[in-house]
Design an enzyme around this catalytic site. Structure first.
Site, PDB file in Angstrom:
ATOM      1  CB  SER A 137      44.902  38.954  50.072  1.00 54.04           C
ATOM      2  OG  SER A 137      44.069  38.730  51.197  1.00 54.04           O
ATOM      3  CE1 TYR A 155      40.295  39.685  47.182  1.00 55.85           C
ATOM      4  CE2 TYR A 155      41.022  38.528  49.156  1.00 55.85           C
ATOM      5  CZ  TYR A 155      41.028  39.654  48.352  1.00 55.85           C
ATOM      6  OH  TYR A 155      41.791  40.747  48.712  1.00 55.85           O
ATOM      7  CE  LYS A 172      43.709  39.949  45.950  1.00 56.65           C
ATOM      8  NZ  LYS A 172      44.378  41.091  45.280  1.00 56.65           N
TER       9      LYS A 172
END
Length: 264
Positions: free
Chosen positions: A136, A149, A153
């Protein structure tokens, strides 16, 4: 790159980027294994593209092993492992921190890539294939709104960059989209629209995925950002070590851990 007859395994293949990639690959003659925990939707996508479905919980190592084994058994080998399964986290490290939410996010977004790569590598190496992991933009820049997150990532990006140099006979790259029009942004959609944040069409992400598939690089993290042409993110070289007198150390650019492992 001639794709007809190649074999691809796609985790998280029942919807979003995974399903769209399955359709694009199949249209180019690739035989596709759709792997997902959603059996109903996953089987529907597999039937649509003339592929096969396998139920796969990427947090369970044996499920990834079984998915690879199915690809080899059904189609004779594996050329592309697209480790795409992922979820949003939705918690910070403040009062809303929840251990189960944290562990589930790390298990799917990071462990799932590790297990998938581990089990896919032997089959991929046999055919000189490639591994692509969905990371991401959150893996390339700070993500204050969802630091967990951002952490998993960023770990995927670091893993891919290291694997890219570890296996000269395999290409390993990361796909790093910004906010794309998939279910993962559902809790954020209204906020994104209010602040005018562009939402990428899934087709734009798949276009970049195909650029990676048809390219020649390895250890790269391709960003997908609205209004920008996708390309590998340009990482700056970190400062290397120096001797006590300030001079450069010969071979400092090499990985001493890899050298030590090969010597032993």
């Amino acid at each position: 790159m001639e794709l007809t007859g190649k074999v691809a395994l796609i985790t998280g293949g029942s919807n979003g980027i995974g399903a769209a990639s399955a359709r694009r690959l199949a249209s180019l003659g690739v035989r596709v294994v759709v792997a997902d925990i959603d059996a109903e939707q996953g089987k529907a996508v597999a039937d649509e593209v003339g592929g096969v479905f396998v139920r796969c919980d990427v947090t369970v190592p044996s499920d990834s092993a079984d998915a690879v084994a199915l690809a080899v058994r059904e189609f004779g080998g594996l050329d592309i492992a697209f480790l795409n399964a992922g979820i949003g986290t939705g918690c910070s490290l403040g009062d809303d921190f929840d251990v189960e939410t944290y562990r589930r996010a790390m298990a799917i977004n990071l462990d799932g890539v590790v297990y998938g790569a581990h089990h896919a590598l032997p089959a991929i190496r046999e055919r000189g294939g490639q591994i692509i992991a969905t990371a991401s933009m959150a893996g390339l820049m700070p993500m204050p709104g969802d630091p967990v997150y951002g952490a998993n990532k960023a770990a995927v990006v670091g893993l891919v960059r290291s694997l890219g140099g570890a296996y000269p006979d395999v290409r390993v790259n990361a796909l790093c989209p910004a906010f794309a029009d998939t279910g993962i942004i559902t809790p954020l959609r209204s906020t994104l629209e209010e602040i005018g944040m562009p939402i990428l069409p899934v087709s734009a992400v798949v276009d970049t995925f195909m650029s990676i598939v048809e390219g020649s690089g390895t250890g790269e993290a391709w960003f997908v950002q609205a209004g920008r042409e996708s390309e590998p993110f340009g990482f700056r070289n970190p400062p290397g070590p120096r001797a006590a007198d300030g001079s450069r150390i010969q071979g400092a650019h090499k990985d001493p851990v890899s050298i030590a492992l090969k010597e032993n």
